[in-house]
Design a protein around this motif. Structure first.
Motif, PDB file in Angstrom:
ATOM      1  N   GLY B  21      36.133  52.163  38.178  1.00 12.77           N
ATOM      2  CA  GLY B  21      36.348  51.651  39.478  1.00 12.77           C
ATOM      3  C   GLY B  21      36.579  52.442  40.141  1.00 12.77           C
ATOM      4  N   ALA B  22      37.084  51.416  41.588  1.00 14.07           N
ATOM      5  CA  ALA B  22      36.588  51.647  43.117  1.00 14.07           C
ATOM      6  C   ALA B  22      37.413  52.989  43.396  1.00 14.07           C
ATOM      7  N   PHE B  23      37.027  53.716  43.945  1.00 16.11           N
ATOM      8  CA  PHE B  23      37.891  54.962  44.506  1.00 16.11           C
ATOM      9  C   PHE B  23      37.226  55.293  45.370  1.00 16.11           C
ATOM     10  N   ASN B  24      38.066  56.264  46.423  1.00 13.28           N
ATOM     11  CA  ASN B  24      38.483  56.950  47.738  1.00 13.28           C
ATOM     12  C   ASN B  24      38.662  58.390  47.756  1.00 13.28           C
ATOM     13  N   GLN B  35      33.338  54.955  44.983  1.00  9.72           N
ATOM     14  CA  GLN B  35      32.946  54.475  44.869  1.00  9.72           C
ATOM     15  C   GLN B  35      33.260  52.754  45.194  1.00  9.72           C
ATOM     16  N   SER B  36      32.318  51.874  45.222  1.00  7.88           N
ATOM     17  CA  SER B  36      33.615  50.204  45.739  1.00  7.88           C
ATOM     18  C   SER B  36      32.480  49.386  44.717  1.00  7.88           C
ATOM     19  N   SER B  37      33.873  48.374  44.386  1.00  7.64           N
ATOM     20  CA  SER B  37      33.554  47.928  43.255  1.00  7.64           C
ATOM     21  C   SER B  37      32.851  46.511  42.895  1.00  7.64           C
ATOM     22  N   LYS B  38      32.861  45.621  42.745  1.00 10.50           N
ATOM     23  CA  LYS B  38      32.039  43.980  43.122  1.00 10.50           C
ATOM     24  C   LYS B  38      33.361  43.808  44.201  1.00 10.50           C
ATOM     25  N   HIS B  54      38.438  46.468  51.362  1.00 10.39           N
ATOM     26  CA  HIS B  54      38.905  44.775  51.065  1.00 10.39           C
ATOM     27  C   HIS B  54      39.231  44.250  49.481  1.00 10.39           C
ATOM     28  N   ILE B  55      39.947  43.731  49.614  1.00  7.70           N
ATOM     29  CA  ILE B  55      40.393  43.269  47.933  1.00  7.70           C
ATOM     30  C   ILE B  55      40.022  41.748  48.018  1.00  7.70           C
ATOM     31  N   GLN B  56      38.988  41.323  47.151  1.00  9.68           N
ATOM     32  CA  GLN B  56      38.704  40.092  47.226  1.00  9.68           C
ATOM     33  C   GLN B  56      39.899  38.995  46.330  1.00  9.68           C
ATOM     34  N   GLU B  62      42.613  45.430  38.093  1.00 13.82           N
ATOM     35  CA  GLU B  62      41.674  46.217  38.522  1.00 13.82           C
ATOM     36  C   GLU B  62      42.430  47.108  39.560  1.00 13.82           C
ATOM     37  N   THR B  63      41.771  48.223  39.486  1.00 16.58           N
ATOM     38  CA  THR B  63      42.966  49.737  39.865  1.00 16.58           C
ATOM     39  C   THR B  63      41.964  50.341  41.543  1.00 16.58           C
ATOM     40  N   VAL B  64      42.268  50.174  42.103  1.00 17.28           N
ATOM     41  CA  VAL B  64      41.842  51.604  43.245  1.00 17.28           C
ATOM     42  C   VAL B  64      42.649  52.780  43.726  1.00 17.28           C
ATOM     43  N   TYR B  65      41.797  53.708  43.460  1.00 15.61           N
ATOM     44  CA  TYR B  65      42.155  55.120  43.222  1.00 15.61           C
ATOM     45  C   TYR B  65      42.196  55.515  44.736  1.00 15.61           C
ATOM     46  N   ILE B  66      42.820  56.134  45.489  1.00 18.12           N
ATOM     47  CA  ILE B  66      42.842  56.659  46.688  1.00 18.12           C
ATOM     48  C   ILE B  66      43.282  57.742  47.141  1.00 18.12           C
TER      49      ILE B  66
END
Lengths: 305, 305
Positions: B21-24, B35-38, B54-56, B62-66
């Motif tokens: 999924g999404a990460f930076n 990487q962004s996700s939908k 920005h999380i819809q 979902e999990t976002v890693y930064i």
């Protein structure tokens, strides 16, 4: 001594027309009566307004009364009282204060008390503060208390602000030697637009010294109270502070207690709780026949007892 | 991405060669992968270093890693990351940080995170901090966190400082709207001459908002920790904070928690305790076959879990 003073003395220092033993009555910045006893000598300070109270080592079971009153507007009474308590003495000190103001100017009592307890001395210190009067002028009581406890000494401070004091700033500092104990029970009630701030700074220097500090407050009307404390553990020691406050109406309370542990064997604990009286407590007393106001009053009395 | 970063990512953000999924990934002030996700869009900020996440609305599970790493001396990385979490979203944010310093100069990461949770959003935020390296230069991590919770939003912050960070200043501010919840679990371990300061400022603005703040710390060696908190109750609300610290060796800890109640229906509570591990706890584990050091280690692990 005038009538207002006599009435204050009855409330703040259990006065019944006369005192047994040593006493000093301060009225509007002057001495309105004094008596020393065989073991307790009260002398006028040479350099500052105020008195030195010398309690002989080993004095047992005596009480010394040092009430102070301000009975009219425009008085700003500043007084320095020092207590030198000899080794092994065990005494009670009663130090009430009343401020009456029927005028427009400020009426203020500012007592600076220093306690020097020698080895093994034990003192119970009782202090009641009260203010009244019909004037718009502020009634202020700002006590400063400095405590020095030698080895094995113990001071029990029992302080109460009964009401009517527009503004108070209470500053207490204490330093404890080995095995010394400081026990504080403070209760402050404010109403209307009154403001009360209390600030404790206790340094546990000696091994196995300990402090137990309990502050309870009720803030009614639009009054505001601030509680500050700092307990410093610099040796094997124990420190506990507890600050409980009840809000009534639009009263507000701030509690800022600090703990500083700088020794592996310092054990420090703090608890604080601020809130209104629980609805179920009121309800319970109502089922026993009390009105809501009576129930609230009874709970507050119990809390401040 | 270099080897040191890869190893940090494994420890601080569960990295297993890739993220789902999404990460930076931020490495020495630059982007080492994104990487962004939908549902989760990550964009470079136009005016400042850092990213906008920005999380819809309605994004679920979902999990976002930064993660962010500083891997050599002389880097002073300042980054601004903003999280905009749409209404009803329920996500996990993993934000670890590692600082490695083999040199004489300072290596520092200073992340400024802002969270804007819209109505009913729920976020679990996990943050692990770790530093290592053989250099004499200081390793610093100074996070600033700003939290805005709309009605019914909930943020769970789970933060850990694992060790090796010479100096940290952690500043967190939060403002809560009606029925919003903030839950904080913070654990900080310091050793050697390390210094850690953590400072929370939580304002309970909305009706029935609530905060539960639990900080646990272990100060070993000659390290020093300071805990500050201020919970402001400005409506019908509940606030609880708890600060427990264990001293080991010559570690020192200061706790200064404040409560400000300015509403009759604000209920605020605080507890703090500082001390060493009780002798009987060590003894009990020793009777089960552990050495004194193993027993101490086991108790500390349990305390910080």
């Amino acid at each position: 001594m005038n009538k207002i003073t006599a009435e204050f003395l009855r409330v703040v220092s259990d006065f019944k027309g006369s005192f047994q033993g040593a006493f000093n009555i301060r009225e509007n910045g002057e001495c309105a009566g004094r008596q020393s006893s065989k073991n307790i000598k009260i002398d006028t300070k040479k350099d500052l307004p105020g008195i030195d109270i010398h309690i002989q080592p080993g004095t047992l079971g005596e009480t010394v009364y040092i009430p102070a009153c301000v009975t009219h507007t425009g008085v700003d009474d500043l007084v320095y009282n020092d207590f030198f308590v000899g080794a092994g003495a065990d005494v009670v000190i009663v130090a009430g204060c009343g401020v009456h103001n029927d005028g427009e100017g400020e009426a203020r009592h500012n007592g600076i008390h220093r306690f020097f307890l020698e080895k093994g001395a034990h003192v119970v210190y009782r202090e009641k503060h009260l203010a009244n009067g019909s004037g718009a002028g502020a009634k202020r009581i700002d006590p400063v208390t400095e405590v020095h406890l030698a080895e094995d000494a113990c001071l029990e401070m029992d302080t109460v602000q009964l009401g009517g004091v527009d503004s108070t700033l209470r500053k207490t500092t204490a330093e404890l030697d080995a095995r010394a104990r400081l026990l504080v029970r403070e209760r402050i009630m404010t109403d209307g637009a009154e403001v009360a701030k209390t600030d404790f700074e206790v340094t546990l220097t000696g091994e196995d010294s300990g402090v137990d500090l309990i502050s309870r407050s009720v803030a009614k009307g639009t009054s505001h109270q601030e509680f500050l404390s700092c307990i410093r553990g610099r040796n094997r020691c124990s420190g506990h502070s507890e600050c409980d406050a009840i809000l009534v109406g639009n009263g507000t309370v701030t509690a800022s207690p600090a703990l500083e542990a700088s020794h592996i064997d310092a054990a420090l604990i703090h608890e604080a709780a601020i809130g209104k009286i629980a609805g179920e407590q009121i309800l319970k007393l109502q089922t026993l026949g009390l009105s809501e106001e009576e129930a609230e009053q009874q709970i507050i009395s119990g809390f401040l007892k």
